[in-house]
Design a protein around this motif. Structure first.
Motif, PDB file in Angstrom:
ATOM      1  N   UNK A 146      11.342  -3.702  -3.817  1.00  0.00           N
ATOM      2  CA  UNK A 146      11.619  -3.315  -5.204  1.00  0.00           C
ATOM      3  C   UNK A 146      10.501  -3.788  -6.123  1.00  0.00           C
ATOM      4  N   UNK A 147       9.973  -4.979  -5.843  1.00  0.00           N
ATOM      5  CA  UNK A 147       8.822  -5.448  -6.616  1.00  0.00           C
ATOM      6  C   UNK A 147       7.674  -4.454  -6.516  1.00  0.00           C
ATOM      7  N   UNK A 148       7.409  -3.996  -5.304  1.00  0.00           N
ATOM      8  CA  UNK A 148       6.328  -3.023  -5.110  1.00  0.00           C
ATOM      9  C   UNK A 148       6.590  -1.744  -5.895  1.00  0.00           C
ATOM     10  N   UNK A 149       7.851  -1.278  -5.853  1.00  0.00           N
ATOM     11  CA  UNK A 149       8.163  -0.029  -6.555  1.00  0.00           C
ATOM     12  C   UNK A 149       8.039  -0.197  -8.061  1.00  0.00           C
ATOM     13  N   UNK A 150       8.452  -1.357  -8.574  1.00  0.00           N
ATOM     14  CA  UNK A 150       8.314  -1.605 -10.015  1.00  0.00           C
ATOM     15  C   UNK A 150       6.843  -1.696 -10.390  1.00  0.00           C
ATOM     16  N   UNK A 151       6.047  -2.351  -9.523  1.00  0.00           N
ATOM     17  CA  UNK A 151       4.610  -2.445  -9.799  1.00  0.00           C
ATOM     18  C   UNK A 151       3.972  -1.063  -9.780  1.00  0.00           C
ATOM     19  N   UNK A 152       4.491  -0.199  -8.903  1.00  0.00           N
ATOM     20  CA  UNK A 152       3.983   1.165  -8.855  1.00  0.00           C
ATOM     21  C   UNK A 152       4.197   1.863 -10.202  1.00  0.00           C
ATOM     22  N   UNK A 153       5.319   1.569 -10.855  1.00  0.00           N
ATOM     23  CA  UNK A 153       5.566   2.135 -12.185  1.00  0.00           C
ATOM     24  C   UNK A 153       4.516   1.671 -13.179  1.00  0.00           C
ATOM     25  N   UNK A 154       4.108   0.406 -13.031  1.00  0.00           N
ATOM     26  CA  UNK A 154       3.107  -0.118 -13.964  1.00  0.00           C
ATOM     27  C   UNK A 154       1.757   0.534 -13.710  1.00  0.00           C
ATOM     28  N   UNK A 158       0.831  -1.204   0.000  1.00  0.00           N
ATOM     29  CA  UNK A 158       0.000   0.000   0.000  1.00  0.00           C
ATOM     30  C   UNK A 158       0.869   1.258   0.000  1.00  0.00           C
ATOM     31  N   UNK A 159       1.960   1.198   0.744  1.00  0.00           N
ATOM     32  CA  UNK A 159       2.838   2.358   0.829  1.00  0.00           C
ATOM     33  C   UNK A 159       3.571   2.635  -0.465  1.00  0.00           C
ATOM     34  N   UNK A 160       3.997   1.589  -1.177  1.00  0.00           N
ATOM     35  CA  UNK A 160       4.798   1.786  -2.390  1.00  0.00           C
ATOM     36  C   UNK A 160       3.931   1.914  -3.633  1.00  0.00           C
ATOM     37  N   UNK A 161       2.891   1.105  -3.723  1.00  0.00           N
ATOM     38  CA  UNK A 161       2.126   1.044  -4.966  1.00  0.00           C
ATOM     39  C   UNK A 161       0.710   1.580  -4.808  1.00  0.00           C
ATOM     40  N   UNK A 162       0.361   2.039  -3.624  1.00  0.00           N
ATOM     41  CA  UNK A 162      -0.968   2.606  -3.434  1.00  0.00           C
ATOM     42  C   UNK A 162      -2.027   1.533  -3.276  1.00  0.00           C
ATOM     43  N   UNK A 163      -3.266   2.000  -3.016  1.00  0.00           N
ATOM     44  CA  UNK A 163      -4.366   1.052  -2.794  1.00  0.00           C
ATOM     45  C   UNK A 163      -4.621   0.205  -4.035  1.00  0.00           C
ATOM     46  N   UNK A 164      -4.381   0.815  -5.203  1.00  0.00           N
ATOM     47  CA  UNK A 164      -4.593   0.083  -6.447  1.00  0.00           C
ATOM     48  C   UNK A 164      -3.622  -1.088  -6.572  1.00  0.00           C
ATOM     49  N   UNK A 165      -2.469  -0.938  -5.931  1.00  0.00           N
ATOM     50  CA  UNK A 165      -1.473  -2.009  -5.986  1.00  0.00           C
ATOM     51  C   UNK A 165      -1.850  -3.226  -5.179  1.00  0.00           C
ATOM     52  N   UNK A 166      -2.933  -3.125  -4.379  1.00  0.00           N
ATOM     53  CA  UNK A 166      -3.299  -4.249  -3.514  1.00  0.00           C
ATOM     54  C   UNK A 166      -3.731  -5.474  -4.318  1.00  0.00           C
ATOM     55  N   UNK A 167      -4.037  -5.289  -5.613  1.00  0.00           N
ATOM     56  CA  UNK A 167      -4.376  -6.475  -6.402  1.00  0.00           C
ATOM     57  C   UNK A 167      -3.137  -7.347  -6.613  1.00  0.00           C
ATOM     58  N   UNK A 168      -1.956  -6.776  -6.406  1.00  0.00           N
ATOM     59  CA  UNK A 168      -0.726  -7.566  -6.505  1.00  0.00           C
ATOM     60  C   UNK A 168      -0.244  -8.031  -5.140  1.00  0.00           C
TER      61      UNK A 168
END
Lengths: 258, 200
Positions: free
Chosen positions: A245-253, A83-93
């Motif tokens: 790092x996975x989270x940060x890369x997913x945040x880029x996506x 949640x911190x790195x990729x946001x709430x939208x990242x929770x699907x990952x």
């Protein structure tokens, strides 16, 4: 005995062969598939992770006991990371990141037990996991953002005349991600295990060479103890770094604009 | 320490060689195949092991992902969500209770104030009704008294009138008696007529 060979611990041995595809029938030709010691420890990693998490939380206590609390802390830890790195939208990952984190963490920790095989000490494993992340980022990035995903390589607010320099750098840094991600984990684990083995191997080889050797063996022994502590730290930190790092890369996506 | 380390260097290498020799010459089983496998290449860079590793990594990681996303994470997440929902509900209930308490206190105070007002009202009313009662009674008594007064006055007037009317009679009787004494019998009617004549 092969006790002091620092490389021997990384040897992959067949427990039972499965199939060989292609090749001319001689040793080492074609694609050889087998259930190996590496496979055994991958299975053990998955089994331990799954059983631990499910059994510790099976009582579903409103007020958790210690065991359940560890599972919940792990869950919250990774959830907050995502949640911190990729946001709430990242929770699907979240399941993906959680699986990566626990797989690397438990694999590293199992490898710390003497005579156990370390699955993350092989570049092909860490590289495959990195490629999984890398391809997930690319595929999801294009599905979600379309061509705008390429905006990742054009940082906002950079003057036009610098772009010809910055964009290739961004592309290279993006393409080198799976390599840096996999080599970081692989290198840390491999180097740590070799160092540990070399220093503790000194103890074994010094003891038979007389009084001074036996007395002096206390030094590599102390070093080995210190390194063991350090390697436990590295095992945990590298799993965390891989997941972050996975989270940060997913945040880029998810949010390709910088 | 440094000298000891360098001293240890040589035996280490010897031992290493001995170890490699032992595995090569001695046991023929799986360790033999293994040492031969990494005879030339560093095991992590040995491509012969890649297919097996990738196969089992794919199987185990896919299994882990499915087990995590379908079973373990929903279970743990459910427990956490349940707890959060329970805590929120309890807090809400506590808030509700406090609100009810506040309302009850307000209602009590209002009731108290209204009761006090009512009591005052009743007191006022009672006082007024008593005063009214008193006033009406006094008025009745006064009316009664004044009635009795007028009745008495009327009676006095009547008695007076009667008494005055009797004066003629008495005068006639007296005149008759006097005349009878003086002149013999005089009829009553004559005496009366004489009296009334005198009166005129």
């Amino acid at each position: 005995m092969a006790g002091t060979d620092p490389i021997h611990q990384f040897v992959i041995e067949d427990i039972f062969p499965i199939a060989t595809i292609g090749g001319d029938g001689t040793e080492g030709s074609g694609l050889h598939f087998a259930f190996t010691n590496s496979a055994l420890f991958m299975v053990a990693t998955v089994a331990i992770t799954f059983l631990y998490l499910v059994l510790s939380s099976s009582q579903k206590r409103l007020v958790p006991n210690r065991l359940q609390l560890t599972s919940e802390l792990l869950y919250e830890f990774v959830a907050n990371m995502v949640r911190g790195s990729a946001g709430t939208e990242g929770m699907k990952f979240f399941p993906l990141v959680f699986s990566l984190f626990t797989f690397v963490l438990v694999g590293n920790m199992l490898g710390m037990i003497p005579y156990f095989f370390t699955i993350t000490s092989h570049i092909i494993v860490t590289f495959a996991l990195s490629m999984l992340v890398f391809l997930t980022v690319i595929i999801y990035g294009f599905i979600k953002n379309g061509p705008k995903f390429l905006g990742l390589f054009v940082p906002a607010g950079v003057p036009g005349y610098i772009l010809p320099i910055v964009t290739p750098i961004e592309i290279i840094s993006f393409l080198s991600r799976p390599i840096s991600l996999s080599v970081r984990l692989f290198g840390n684990i491999l180097a740590g295990h070799i160092t540990l083995k070399v220093f503790t191997g000194f103890v074994v080889t010094m003891i038979p060479i007389g009084f001074f050797g036996a007395a002096g063996s206390i030094l590599p022994l102390l070093m080995g103890i210190a390194l063991t502590g350090l390697e436990f730290l590295v095992a945990a930190v590298q799993a965390y770094v891989f997941a972050v790092l996975t989270c940060m890369y997913l945040n880029d996506a998810i949010h390709p604009s910088h | 320490m440094a000298s000891e380390a360098t001293e240890a260097e040589t035996p280490t290498e010897e031992n290493l060689d001995a170890a490699v020799d032992a595995t090569h010459g001695g046991s023929v089983g799986e360790t033999h195949a293994a040492t031969e496998d990494h005879g030339g290449t560093f095991p992590p860079f040995d491509p012969a092991t890649f297919p097996s590793q990738l196969l089992w990594l794919a199987i185990t990681f896919a299994a882990l992902y499915l087990l995590m996303s379908r079973i373990a994470l929903p279970q743990i997440g459910g427990v956490i969500a349940d707890r959060r929902a329970r805590v929120d509900a309890d807090l809400k209930a506590a808030d509700e209770s406090r609100r009810k308490t506040d309302a009850a206190i307000a209602a009590y105070e209002e009731a108290l104030a209204s009761a006090r007002a009512k009591a005052q009202g009743i007191a006022n009313e009672t006082r007024e009704s008593i005063q009214a009662d008193l006033a009406s009674k006094r008025a009745a008594v006064e009316a009664d008294l004044s009635e009795k007064l007028t009745a008495a006055e009327a009676r006095i007037a009547e008695t007076k009138a009667q008494a005055l009317s009797h004066v003629d009679e008495i005068a006639a009787e007296t005149a008759q008696a006097v005349a009878s004494q003086l002149i013999g019998d005089v009829p009553q009617e004559q005496a009366q007529a004489a009296v009334s004549r005198v009166k005129e």
